[in-house]
Design an enzyme around this catalytic site. Structure first.
Site, PDB file in Angstrom:
ATOM      1  N   LYS A   1       0.837  -1.200   0.000  1.00 27.73           N
ATOM      2  CA  LYS A   1       0.000   0.000   0.000  1.00 27.73           C
ATOM      3  C   LYS A   1       0.874   1.252   0.000  1.00 27.73           C
ATOM      4  O   LYS A   1       2.003   1.216   0.475  1.00 27.73           O
ATOM      5  CB  LYS A   1      -0.871   0.015   1.271  1.00 27.73           C
ATOM      6  CG  LYS A   1      -2.036  -0.941   1.254  1.00 27.73           C
ATOM      7  CD  LYS A   1      -2.875  -0.799   2.502  1.00 27.73           C
ATOM      8  CE  LYS A   1      -4.053  -1.740   2.499  1.00 27.73           C
ATOM      9  NZ  LYS A   1      -5.024  -1.503   1.404  1.00 27.73           N
TER      10      LYS A   1
ATOM     11  N   ARG B   1     -10.621 -11.323   1.433  1.00 24.04           N
ATOM     12  CA  ARG B   1     -11.419 -12.403   0.832  1.00 24.04           C
ATOM     13  C   ARG B   1     -10.669 -13.741   0.888  1.00 24.04           C
ATOM     14  O   ARG B   1     -11.282 -14.802   0.941  1.00 24.04           O
ATOM     15  CB  ARG B   1     -11.806 -12.018  -0.607  1.00 24.04           C
ATOM     16  CG  ARG B   1     -10.633 -11.769  -1.514  1.00 24.04           C
ATOM     17  CD  ARG B   1     -11.001 -10.961  -2.747  1.00 24.04           C
ATOM     18  NE  ARG B   1     -11.018  -9.522  -2.504  1.00 24.04           N
ATOM     19  CZ  ARG B   1     -11.315  -8.608  -3.411  1.00 24.04           C
ATOM     20  NH1 ARG B   1     -11.627  -8.958  -4.636  1.00 24.04           N
ATOM     21  NH2 ARG B   1     -11.303  -7.329  -3.093  1.00 24.04           N
TER      22      ARG B   1
HETATM   23  N1  BES Z   1      -8.393  -3.616   4.122  1.00 18.22           N
HETATM   24  C1  BES Z   1      -8.457  -3.190   2.788  1.00 18.22           C
HETATM   25  C2  BES Z   1      -9.714  -2.387   2.489  1.00 18.22           C
HETATM   26  C3  BES Z   1      -9.731  -0.966   2.963  1.00 18.22           C
HETATM   27  C4  BES Z   1      -8.918  -0.012   2.378  1.00 18.22           C
HETATM   28  C5  BES Z   1     -10.611  -0.593   3.945  1.00 18.22           C
HETATM   29  C6  BES Z   1      -8.980   1.290   2.825  1.00 18.22           C
HETATM   30  C7  BES Z   1     -10.677   0.717   4.367  1.00 18.22           C
HETATM   31  C8  BES Z   1      -9.852   1.665   3.814  1.00 18.22           C
HETATM   32  C9  BES Z   1      -8.445  -4.379   1.851  1.00 18.22           C
HETATM   33  O1  BES Z   1      -7.686  -5.452   2.260  1.00 18.22           O
HETATM   34  C10 BES Z   1      -7.878  -3.921   0.565  1.00 18.22           C
HETATM   35  O2  BES Z   1      -6.733  -3.562   0.532  1.00 18.22           O
HETATM   36  N2  BES Z   1      -8.660  -3.937  -0.485  1.00 18.22           N
HETATM   37  C11 BES Z   1      -8.249  -3.477  -1.762  1.00 18.22           C
HETATM   38  C12 BES Z   1      -8.772  -4.426  -2.805  1.00 18.22           C
HETATM   39  C13 BES Z   1      -8.202  -4.199  -4.166  1.00 18.22           C
HETATM   40  C14 BES Z   1      -6.748  -4.572  -4.182  1.00 18.22           C
HETATM   41  C15 BES Z   1      -8.972  -5.049  -5.153  1.00 18.22           C
HETATM   42  C16 BES Z   1      -8.810  -2.079  -1.950  1.00 18.22           C
HETATM   43  O3  BES Z   1      -9.939  -1.812  -1.539  1.00 18.22           O
HETATM   44  O4  BES Z   1      -8.095  -1.235  -2.502  1.00 18.22           O
HETATM   45 MN    MN Z   2      -5.646  -5.279   1.671  1.00 22.85          MN
END
Ligand code: BES
Ligand code: MN
Ligand code: ZN
Length: 528
Positions: free
Chosen positions: A313, A387
């Site tokens: 990230k 997931r």
């Molecule tokens: N935990 C995150 C989702 C999230 C991100 C919640 C920011 C709240 C604030 C999750 O694991 C994630 O990183 N999801 C990705 C999925 C994508 C890679 C398809 C996302 O939402 O960017």
């Molecule tokens: Mn994630």
């Protein structure tokens, strides 16, 4: 996993973290508030603060009228002078009120009266002001004369519940890890609800329910706010075991990585591969109902820190990914309330918890893993890890033959884009279950909004090399995440709650909200 990395996982508890975690654990034991209902005379009642209601157009409630009469209508004159109109959410704190025994008087506006009642929304909004208005005062005991505020469609137990649910949250403070906790004057110990004699029993029930929900919410908020170096998968497992201590209806079993490997949880373990902290599958069983009754299962995402893994990230606000275990925390908070209320139902909790870290041992984009269900998954983005842990937890849940399964997860940033931080995203393969959850959300003021789970979206998950890909492209990100989970939820009535927008607040008021504990508890109450 290589033997070297598995032994590394065993020596992770550093002393500094141990000390901090001990501190965090004791800080949650802040003083508890005693709520009770009793008959009071608003004029003669001795209290540090009397809370009374005024409606729009400066209409006085019975208690406010008595107070006004006792001080030769000084109250009305004062409210007029200060421009107090009785609008919902208005409040005025008066020190040294004349003619009554109370040391302080808190006047709350409740909005307009329709057929003698205010709306539920207005009652909640105004009741919330009690804690806020009293923060600067050193009150340890207050008396609330709000039983006489009639709320459309509700009875006294509801009013009582709102008050305890709101004020009960003052028991949680987020500053347990500061070397000197911030000084706050308000230290509530006793809250009395002035109630007609015939209503005392009913009001007491409402207070107890509201307080039990507040305790669950506080438990969840505390776990959410704890940093990733303290709140590890091992810490969460310890908390679950702690909940079950001395409880006859609740048992907890923690599965280790070795057992998960034997079960074939290749998807879950692929997320844990880069972490030094051992992953855990926490299983809670609450047996309050008949032996033969099928349980409701709550499945929580417990990523104690989500770096994104190799699909790392970006830096800004990455600290907030300590909240990526809020689904798990909400399951634990709900169990805390269940135990408190001793509800006559059967509930199973399954928590998949690990960190998501980059390392030489971490899963890489393009890797293909086999889930417990047998489906193979092409991991195109290691940041879509929620997931991957949930799919194996869902398959594991089949063994309980549940009548309904609800998973709770901070699953997608896309859900925050779609719904902001007001509504939790709801996806379901069963309309009755979806309706029950939406209703529970309305009833508890912890709302969800249903999103589509149409087959049209499923093809976004096609992979050239495996049965399914773990991402579905830029469009409808929260829907394709739910579509992924749906492939592992074919054997039961299932709903998915995406709490990415609702589980915590960012910015100056950063902190866990404890959502969706009120929704989940309400849903279970409606089942009982
Ligand atoms: N935990 C995150 C989702 C999230 C991100 C919640 C920011 C709240 C604030 C999750 O694991 C994630 O990183 N999801 C990705 C999925 C994508 C890679 C398809 C996302 O939402 O960017
Ligand atoms: Mn994630
Ligand atoms: Zn995540």
């Amino acid at each position: 996993m290589t033997p070297a990395s598995s032994s590394a996982k065993k020596v992770v508890k550093k002393t500094a973290e141990k000390t901090a975690s001990k501190k965090a654990a004791t800080s949650t034991k802040s003083s508890s508030i005693q709520f009770s209902a009793k008959v009071i005379d608003p004029v003669k009642h001795t209290t540090q603060c009397l809370v009374i209601a005024v409606y729009e157009g400066l209409k006085l409630s019975p208690a406010a009228s008595s107070v006004d009469a006792a001080d030769a209508h000084q109250l009305t004159a004062l409210l007029k002078r200060e421009g107090f109109q009785g609008k919902a959410g208005q409040s005025l704190l008066l020190l040294n009120p004349q003619g009554i025994a109370a040391e302080r008087l808190l006047v709350l506006g409740f909005g307009s009266l329709k057929d003698g009642s205010v709306t539920a929304d207005n009652f909640r909004r105004s009741a919330q002001k009690i804690g806020e208005s009293l923060k600067p005062t050193p009150c340890s005991e207050i008396t609330i004369a709000l039983d006489e505020v009639s709320v459309a469609g509700q009875e006294i137990d509801w009013q009582a519940r709102q008050i305890a649910e709101g004020l009960g949250q003052l028991e949680y403070r987020a500053d347990g890890l500061k070397s000197k906790p911030t000084e706050i004057s308000l230290q509530l110990k006793k809250v009395y609800l002035g109630t007609a004699k015939s209503q005392v029993a009913k009001a007491t029930k409402g207070l107890d329910l509201g307080h039990a929900i507040a305790k669950g919410v506080n438990f969840t908020r505390n776990l959410g706010d704890l940093p990733g170096n303290i709140c590890t998968p091992t810490y969460l497992a310890e908390q679950a075991k702690q909940l079950a201590k001395g409880q006859t209806k609740l048992s907890v079993n923690v599965l280790e990585e070795k057992q998960m490997k034997e079960l074939g949880m290749g998807s879950f373990l692929s997320v844990a591969a880069g972490s030094e902290q051992p992953a855990k599958l926490i299983v809670l069983e609450y047996k309050g109902g008949n032996k033969k009754d099928a349980p409701v299962a709550l499945v929580g995402k417990g990523i104690t820190f989500d770096t994104g893994g190799i699909s790392l990230k970006p830096g800004p606000a990455m600290d907030e990914m300590k909240y990526d275990m809020c689904g798990a925390a909400s399951v634990l908070g709900t169990f805390q309330t269940l135990v408190e209320l001793q509800l006559p139902i059967n509930v199973v909790g399954v928590i998949a918890t690990t960190e998501n870290m980059p390392s030489g041992a971490a899963t890489k984009p393009g890797d293909i893993v086999t889930s417990m269900s047998g489906l193979t998954i092409e991991i195109l983005n290691t940041d879509a890890e929620g997931r991957l842990v949930l799919c194996d937890a869902l398959t594991y849940t089949e063994r309980f033959k549940p009548k309904a399964v609800v998973d709770i997860a901070t699953l997608t940033g896309a859900c925050v884009i779609a719904l902001g931080n007001h509504a939790t995203g709801l996806f379901s393969n069963n309309d009755d279950l979806a309706k029950s959850l939406l209703k529970a959300g309305e009833e508890s003021a912890d709302r969800a909004w249903q999103m589509p789970l149409w087959d049209d979206y499923q093809k976004q998950l096609d992979s050239n090399f495996a049965d399914i890909a773990n991402i579905g492209g830029r469009e409808a990100g929260s829907v394709t995440a739910a579509c992924f989970l749906s492939r592992f939820a074919k054997k039961f009535a299932w709903a998915h709650l995406d709490i990415a927008g609702t589980a915590w607040r960012s910015g100056g008021a950063k902190g866990a909200t404890g959502r969706p504990v009120p929704l989940l508890v309400q849903y279970l109450l409606n089942q009982a």
